[in-house]
Design a protein around this motif. Sequence first.
Motif, PDB file in Angstrom:
ATOM      1  N   ASP B  66       2.876   1.494  -2.374  1.00 10.27           N
ATOM      2  CA  ASP B  66       2.760   2.578  -2.843  1.00 10.27           C
ATOM      3  C   ASP B  66       3.385   3.824  -2.137  1.00 10.27           C
ATOM      4  O   ASP B  66       4.114   4.868  -2.751  1.00 10.27           O
ATOM      5  CB  ASP B  66       1.360   3.189  -3.039  1.00 10.27           C
ATOM      6  N   GLN B  67       3.327   3.719  -0.663  1.00  5.86           N
ATOM      7  CA  GLN B  67       4.169   4.851  -0.214  1.00  5.86           C
ATOM      8  C   GLN B  67       5.719   4.485  -0.270  1.00  5.86           C
ATOM      9  O   GLN B  67       6.358   5.606  -0.270  1.00  5.86           O
ATOM     10  CB  GLN B  67       3.944   4.663   1.637  1.00  5.86           C
ATOM     11  N   ARG B  69       7.029   3.642  -2.958  1.00  4.31           N
ATOM     12  CA  ARG B  69       7.370   4.101  -4.375  1.00  4.31           C
ATOM     13  C   ARG B  69       7.300   5.784  -4.450  1.00  4.31           C
ATOM     14  O   ARG B  69       8.087   6.397  -4.871  1.00  4.31           O
ATOM     15  CB  ARG B  69       6.133   3.779  -5.449  1.00  4.31           C
ATOM     16  N   THR B  70       6.652   6.215  -3.362  1.00  9.72           N
ATOM     17  CA  THR B  70       6.623   7.852  -3.328  1.00  9.72           C
ATOM     18  C   THR B  70       8.021   8.290  -2.635  1.00  9.72           C
ATOM     19  O   THR B  70       8.701   9.111  -3.163  1.00  9.72           O
ATOM     20  CB  THR B  70       5.543   8.289  -2.427  1.00  9.72           C
ATOM     21  N   PHE B  73      10.190   8.064  -5.542  1.00  6.39           N
ATOM     22  CA  PHE B  73      10.285   9.431  -6.372  1.00  6.39           C
ATOM     23  C   PHE B  73      10.696  10.540  -5.637  1.00  6.39           C
ATOM     24  O   PHE B  73      11.581  11.188  -6.241  1.00  6.39           O
ATOM     25  CB  PHE B  73       8.569   9.896  -6.574  1.00  6.39           C
ATOM     26  N   ILE B  74      10.791  10.523  -4.355  1.00  9.30           N
ATOM     27  CA  ILE B  74      11.494  11.729  -3.501  1.00  9.30           C
ATOM     28  C   ILE B  74      12.994  11.586  -3.736  1.00  9.30           C
ATOM     29  O   ILE B  74      13.492  12.354  -4.118  1.00  9.30           O
ATOM     30  CB  ILE B  74      11.010  11.948  -2.016  1.00  9.30           C
ATOM     31  N   GLN B  77      13.848  12.576  -7.370  1.00  9.69           N
ATOM     32  CA  GLN B  77      13.423  13.916  -7.924  1.00  9.69           C
ATOM     33  C   GLN B  77      14.186  15.235  -6.966  1.00  9.69           C
ATOM     34  O   GLN B  77      14.422  15.876  -7.645  1.00  9.69           O
ATOM     35  CB  GLN B  77      12.089  14.289  -7.797  1.00  9.69           C
ATOM     36  N   LEU B 107       3.728  15.942  -1.001  1.00  9.29           N
ATOM     37  CA  LEU B 107       3.642  14.598  -1.684  1.00  9.29           C
ATOM     38  C   LEU B 107       3.456  13.595  -0.576  1.00  9.29           C
ATOM     39  O   LEU B 107       2.628  12.593  -0.734  1.00  9.29           O
ATOM     40  CB  LEU B 107       5.437  14.354  -2.293  1.00  9.29           C
ATOM     41  N   LEU B 108       4.186  13.598   0.528  1.00  9.01           N
ATOM     42  CA  LEU B 108       3.881  12.661   1.516  1.00  9.01           C
ATOM     43  C   LEU B 108       2.508  12.726   2.175  1.00  9.01           C
ATOM     44  O   LEU B 108       1.938  11.778   2.282  1.00  9.01           O
ATOM     45  CB  LEU B 108       5.019  13.173   2.732  1.00  9.01           C
ATOM     46  N   ASP B 110      -0.147  13.515   0.510  1.00  5.84           N
ATOM     47  CA  ASP B 110      -0.974  13.089  -0.632  1.00  5.84           C
ATOM     48  C   ASP B 110      -1.161  11.582  -0.479  1.00  5.84           C
ATOM     49  O   ASP B 110      -1.942  11.036  -1.029  1.00  5.84           O
ATOM     50  CB  ASP B 110      -0.928  13.500  -1.730  1.00  5.84           C
ATOM     51  N   ASN B 111       0.019  11.028   0.240  1.00  4.42           N
ATOM     52  CA  ASN B 111       0.248   9.442   0.323  1.00  4.42           C
ATOM     53  C   ASN B 111       0.144   9.111   1.843  1.00  4.42           C
ATOM     54  O   ASN B 111       0.790   8.196   2.177  1.00  4.42           O
ATOM     55  CB  ASN B 111       1.346   8.954  -0.324  1.00  4.42           C
ATOM     56  N   ARG B 358      11.904   1.008  -5.788  1.00  3.28           N
ATOM     57  CA  ARG B 358      10.770   0.398  -6.649  1.00  3.28           C
ATOM     58  C   ARG B 358      10.600  -0.903  -7.119  1.00  3.28           C
ATOM     59  O   ARG B 358       9.799  -1.438  -6.783  1.00  3.28           O
ATOM     60  CB  ARG B 358      10.988   1.429  -8.137  1.00  3.28           C
TER      61      ARG B 358
END
Lengths: 180, 560
Positions: B66-67, B69-70, B73-74, B77, B107-108, B110-111, B358
């Motif tokens: 999941d990290q 995936r974060t 996303f960064i 995005q 974001l970081l 939060d993860n 991903r």
Amino acid sequence: MNNVIGLVDGVAECLADDPWRLDDGEKGSSTGESVIVTLERWKAALCGGEAGGASNHGVVLGPDDDPAELRAAIGRIPIIALQFPSFRDGRAYSQANLLRTRYGFKGDLRAIGDVLRDQLVLMRHCGFTSFAVRSDKCVVDALKGFDGCDMVYARSVATPEPLYRRRVRGGQSQEAGGHE
Amino acid sequence: MYNYDSYDRALVQARVHQFRDQVSRRLNGRLSEEEFLPLRLQNGVYLQRHAYMLRVAIPYGTLSSDQLRTLAFIADQYDRGYGHFTTRQNIQFNWIELEQVPDILQLLADNDMHAIQTSGNCVRNITTEAFSGVAADELIDPRPLAEIMRQWSTVNPEFLFLPRKFKIAISSSESDRAAVRSHDIGLYLYPGKSGEMLLRVMVGGGLGRTPILNETVREALPWQHLLTYVEAILRVYNRYGRRDNKYKARIKILVRSLGVDAFSEEVEREWEQIRDGAAELTKEEYFRVAQDFSAPHYENVDPVDLDFGAWLARDSGFSTWVRNNTQPHKVPGYVSVVLSTKPGASAPPGDVTGDQMRAVAELADKYGFGEVRVAHEQNLVFPDVRKRDLYALWIALQNHHLATPNIGLLTDVIACPGGDYCSLANTRSLPVARDIQQRFENLDFLHDLGPLSLNISGCMNACGHHHIGNIGILGVSKNGEEFFQITIGGAQGKDSALGRVIGPAFKVDEVPEAIDRLLQVYLRYREADEPFVDVVRRLGVGPFKEEVYRKSGVDQEVAQ
């Protein structure tokens, strides 16, 4: 000194009438009350037994000075000022730590020089109790530096036990759910 | 892997809040660039040639799917769809807007991630080897102590304005895969006679313009004293390290100037004052952290898998990949898999796209326990894969260009981002990497050469660790033109060594030919399976130098 913040019962406040002034090195200027003299002068006064001199004076240490030199008379020094020639020079943090934890200094420990809002909490952690904010900066603005992020894991002068010792106790009370 | 608790979360959240305020004060001009600089560096924000770069910490190279995936996303995005894994197990995003950094840090946080102290003159990311906890030759899992040091060093108020950056690595395997000897503090963890954890403490290593391997200052330090001992070293360094010249400011210079014995005495004296206080580590804390690193639920699998054996025999591409890109695991029936981020000329070493991240996250969930590691060689690792899943995994990785069977071979190039991104670099390292990967793309040839590390740095700061590459390439600038100096004989691990310069530097288009000649000498003189670096050790630089500079129309330029 102007632009000074002090911790009053642990709370940071602007100090309106701070009595201390730095000895400017001119002859005779180090006499009288509320003067902070260099380590050299302080030692000379101590040895020479200047009447009433050394015991009332504060001492300023440069970043190269060894705080151990104050050890013998540490209980009689009302204030020690540590210099930040640049806020990026971190030697005074270690000096402060040593003065508090090793040499037992109980008086006022003051940060002088390039003292800025964003480092104030670090200084407080290392044992500083007053902060002469750089003269071109607004002291009221600098006060905000004490709000917010102030957590550390390691032990510091302000929190003599590292988080893992406090965590254990916390774990027995309301923090129990925090860790799986 | 380590799970944040309420304290850890509170800290990273408070830190985001603090930095958001600092960024806004910078943007409205109330904070000067000079005042802002160390603040942004300690939050991972670097100003590069074209844009801000954000370096995100990956503590000891460990990520959850999941990290990852974060991070994907960064990349999509906030960057241009990719990230760059570094030689210190972190990830860098090269095209970042300062205004957006607080949102990225949020974001970081939060993860359960952060970018704290990935830059600046402070203790950086604690690194260890990518196979910790699973390697067959590991003595003790170094990750709990690495995490304990991460916490101790994070926002440690006394040590945030050191003379210079400070890097700590810990390893506990027979063959050190964490390059501990080139770190400011290198720690080697090993069991004592009755199984107790002991540490060898080595201080004063570093690459950069004065490459030095660290030296032992303490043998057999009981683990409970780890933090106080590191504290003593840092206090001595903070007080006495040079601050007048940034090129003389690393701890290695202090150790050199005092001599390792005098330095050790100084540290011991300091340590004696603090060793038995509140900062001594407790068993409770060790076990609290260590339980997060306890082994996942491995299946009891038959070490001999017939299907796996059949695929190995049937598909030579697969067997080559297995031979090169997997590592022995301590649990029978499992291996660790290395995903090569070096497909050749098509992508710079260490660059991974958001889509790839991903895909890797998904494969980690499917074939592993949702865990991904970052190796300091800039590759990714699945620590726990069943042998019987290897074939399916190999097929899937090929689809994402992550299955190049070149781990540990010449084209597994380690390279810094160089002058294409970095404002410190005075040469571009990526085109050199590309030319070499292009010239030596023949896999049979690469496999015939055997283990051979090639490291490229675009400047003296040595982020590509060129000194410890079997072949090292250093970019130097002379009158605005790029030249590349070649060293040979460098090595990491138990037999760490710094490479030696073979002679005058080369123009960029001469480098592949020079490398080719080095390889020809090696092939001529090697005995049986002798690796490149052993031949250099046996013969010295002489024969290599002679061949490389043999008259041939290669213009020689004297540029040092």
